[in-house]
Scaffold this active site. Structure first.
Site, short mmCIF file in Angstrom:
data_model
loop_
_atom_site.label_atom_id
_atom_site.label_comp_id
_atom_site.label_asym_id
_atom_site.label_seq_id
_atom_site.Cartn_x
_atom_site.Cartn_y
_atom_site.Cartn_z
CG HIS A 271 -3.67 12.30 -33.11
ND1 HIS A 271 -3.94 13.45 -32.41
CD2 HIS A 271 -4.39 11.32 -32.50
CE1 HIS A 271 -4.78 13.19 -31.42
NE2 HIS A 271 -5.09 11.90 -31.46
CG ASP A 334 -4.02 8.59 -29.62
OD1 ASP A 334 -3.22 8.53 -30.57
OD2 ASP A 334 -4.18 9.63 -28.95
CD GLU A 335 -7.79 11.47 -28.74
OE1 GLU A 335 -8.40 11.89 -27.75
OE2 GLU A 335 -6.81 12.07 -29.25
CB ALA A 336 -7.76 6.20 -35.50
CG HIS A 337 -12.43 9.67 -33.03
ND1 HIS A 337 -12.36 8.52 -32.25
CD2 HIS A 337 -12.13 10.71 -32.19
CE1 HIS A 337 -12.05 8.86 -31.01
NE2 HIS A 337 -11.89 10.17 -30.95
#
Length: 531
Positions: A271, A334-337
């Site tokens: 993000h 979060d969401e550190a893809h």
């Protein structure tokens, strides 16, 4: 058994009001006595209610008497400012006289945020150990008065407070609301308005999501392009914006005046497109990507292997910590893809000590439990009822090992989820979230294997992919936000949907008086127009 006692008490209060009304005659009965709101009709539900005795009436001669230091007087002045426009009364704040509304601090058993409210014909007394408790008691008093008290012009009254006693302390110390100012920038005035709404329901944490792919919203002197360039747009390509340090400091001060602590979040390592676009050297290939105005997630990452990444984090944390008197800094996670698991663990091992170096304690989204949360850290769970057992087990294991939890399940209390398919705002990736779905769960028993002592409280996030202004905030937060506040404050024994929906319906006229354009959920028996 407790619900039966509440029913008996409510019946007693209604009989008392009827008896008082019978003592008057004709039309003067309503004018003199009215029908005060029963003590147990407020949100959040108080811990203990004992109704009885004649109501107190606020009159032109009412004073607000203070017993305590300057902080107590500030609460008294806040109360006077609330009541003066609609009542038209002077309501002087004083440390002399008798009767009236009395705010007193003592060393009683009320805890950091609890209070006792005593109402009788001669006056109302709110007693607390700390100013925060007095302030929360004032919010209860406010809800015991007619909704017209919220209007900014003189109203008819009468201004009655039902007789009896409330003893009240919160179930959890963390009762939060998160506001995403990154996807769409929200002005200082818009955030202040939301703070006032949160205060009415005894929310005590304002989590500000200050950075994301679409915008960087806080000035950082050592990295000035973060705000100047990274904050120059938003979802859909609007002009964006950012807070100067003075503006952020004003938000922190204003929140503190309402007894809310600001928790700043800088989301990382994912993000982070707004930061990566602002400084090419933060990218592994040294090439800055373009600014982003869409709504996809998971595509950006700080370069974990570069030392300048940690210089950047150190500078940002140092400057924000210096502006933030509260204990916490949220580092996202979060969401550190686009970050490998190995790099994610390495990043968190480097960044968490930086937060501690500047005197703050880490909060991260629950993916932090996939690394090694620092001692004292909190993990904020945002999964669903249907999240995999393995992911829930990872969070539970961290909780058993000492990591505290804030519960923000997306299919329960994400305020940006649509109510139903026809909701004009919001998203639905977590499903539709109506009022009952949002209210009807127990934080203390939500995640399997988590000891009750690990649950620090609840927090209702409001992400802003589709939210652009206060009107949008009102519609998505109300009527769901008060339910989160009650889950955080009230004893589990008071939790009852049928009772709650009746109390919630009674809030509608108050919101109308406050100018809050709420969603009239069909699950709630709202009063009819003029009712």
């Amino acid at each position: 058994m407790r619900q039966r006692r509440r029913t008996f008490r409510l019946l007693g209060a209604l009989l008392l009001v009827a008896a008082v009304g019978a003592a008057a005659t004709g039309a003067s009965a309503h004018t003199q006595y009215g029908t005060p709101t029963p003590l147990d009709r407020v949100i959040p539900a108080p811990a203990s209610v004992d109704p009885g005795g004649a109501p107190y009436r606020i009159t032109p001669g009412t004073q607000i008497r203070i017993e305590g230091p300057r902080e107590a007087r500030r609460v008294g002045e806040y109360l006077a400012e609330l009541l003066r426009p609609a009542t038209g009364y002077r309501l002087p704040v004083t440390d002399r006289g008798r009767g009236g509304i009395r705010l007193r601090l003592d060393d009683g058993p009320h805890g950091a945020e609890g209070y006792r409210l005593d109402s009788r014909r001669s006056g109302v007394t709110i007693t607390a150990r700390e100013p925060a408790g007095l302030f929360h008691g004032v919010q209860t008093l406010r809800q015991l008065l007619p909704p017209a008290v919220e209007r900014d012009s003189v109203q008819r009254g009468p201004w009655l407070v039902a007789g009896g006693t409330i003893e009240d302390t919160p179930r959890y110390g963390w009762r939060g609301a998160m506001l995403d100012v990154s996807r769409h920038f929200l002005t200082v005035d818009e955030v202040r308005r939301y703070i006032d709404q949160l205060a009415l329901y005894k929310i005590n944490k304002l989590h500000l999501h200050l950075s994301d792919d679409q915008g960087w919203r806080i000035a950082v002197d050592s990295w000035p392009r973060l705000a100047a360039y990274g904050g120059s747009t938003e979802v859909g390509g609007g002009p964006g914006g950012h807070y100067t340090k003075a503006e952020y400091t004003e938000l922190v001060r204003y929140a503190a005046s309402r007894h809310l602590e600001v928790v700043p979040e800088i989301d990382m390592p994912g993000h982070t497109n707004a930061a990566l676009a602002s400084y090419a050297e933060l990218n592994c290939d040294g090439v800055a990507p373009p600014l982003y105005t869409g709504t996809e997630v998971g595509f950006s990452s700080l370069c974990v292997g570069k030392e300048i990444t940690y210089d950047f984090v150190d500078d940002v944390v140092r400057e924000i910590a210096a502006l933030t008197p509260g204990r916490w800094i949220h580092i996202g996670g979060d969401e550190a893809h686009s970050t490998s698991h190995e790099d994610y663990v390495t990043f968190m091992e480097r960044v968490q000590p930086i937060v501690a170096e500047y005197g703050k304690t880490v909060i991260g989204w629950h993916q932090l439990t996939g690394a090694a949360p620092a001692e004292g850290a909190l993990a904020q769970y945002w999964g669903l009822d249907s999240t995999s057992p393995a992911e829930k087990a990872q969070v539970a294991e961290a909780a058993r090992n000492g990591t505290g939890l804030i519960l923000s399940p997306a299919d329960r209390i994400y305020l940006d989820m649509k109510y139903d398919k026809d909701t004009p705002l919001g998203l639905s990736w977590a499903g539709y979230v109506e009022v009952r779905q949002s209210y009807d769960w127990d934080p203390g028993a939500y995640l399997p294997g988590v000891p009750g002592s690990a649950v620090r409280g609840v927090e209702a996030p409001l992400w802003t992919e589709t939210i652009e202004n206060s009107e949008h905030i009102d519609y998505m937060a109300f009527p769901r936000l008060p339910g989160t506040a009650e889950l955080g404050w009230s004893p589990a024994s008071t939790h009852d949907w049928d009772d709650y929906r009746t109390r919630l319906a009674a809030q509608g006229p108050r919101w109308e008086a406050l100018g809050i354009g709420y969603h009239r959920s069909p699950q709630v028996p709202w009063p009819t127009a003029g009712g």
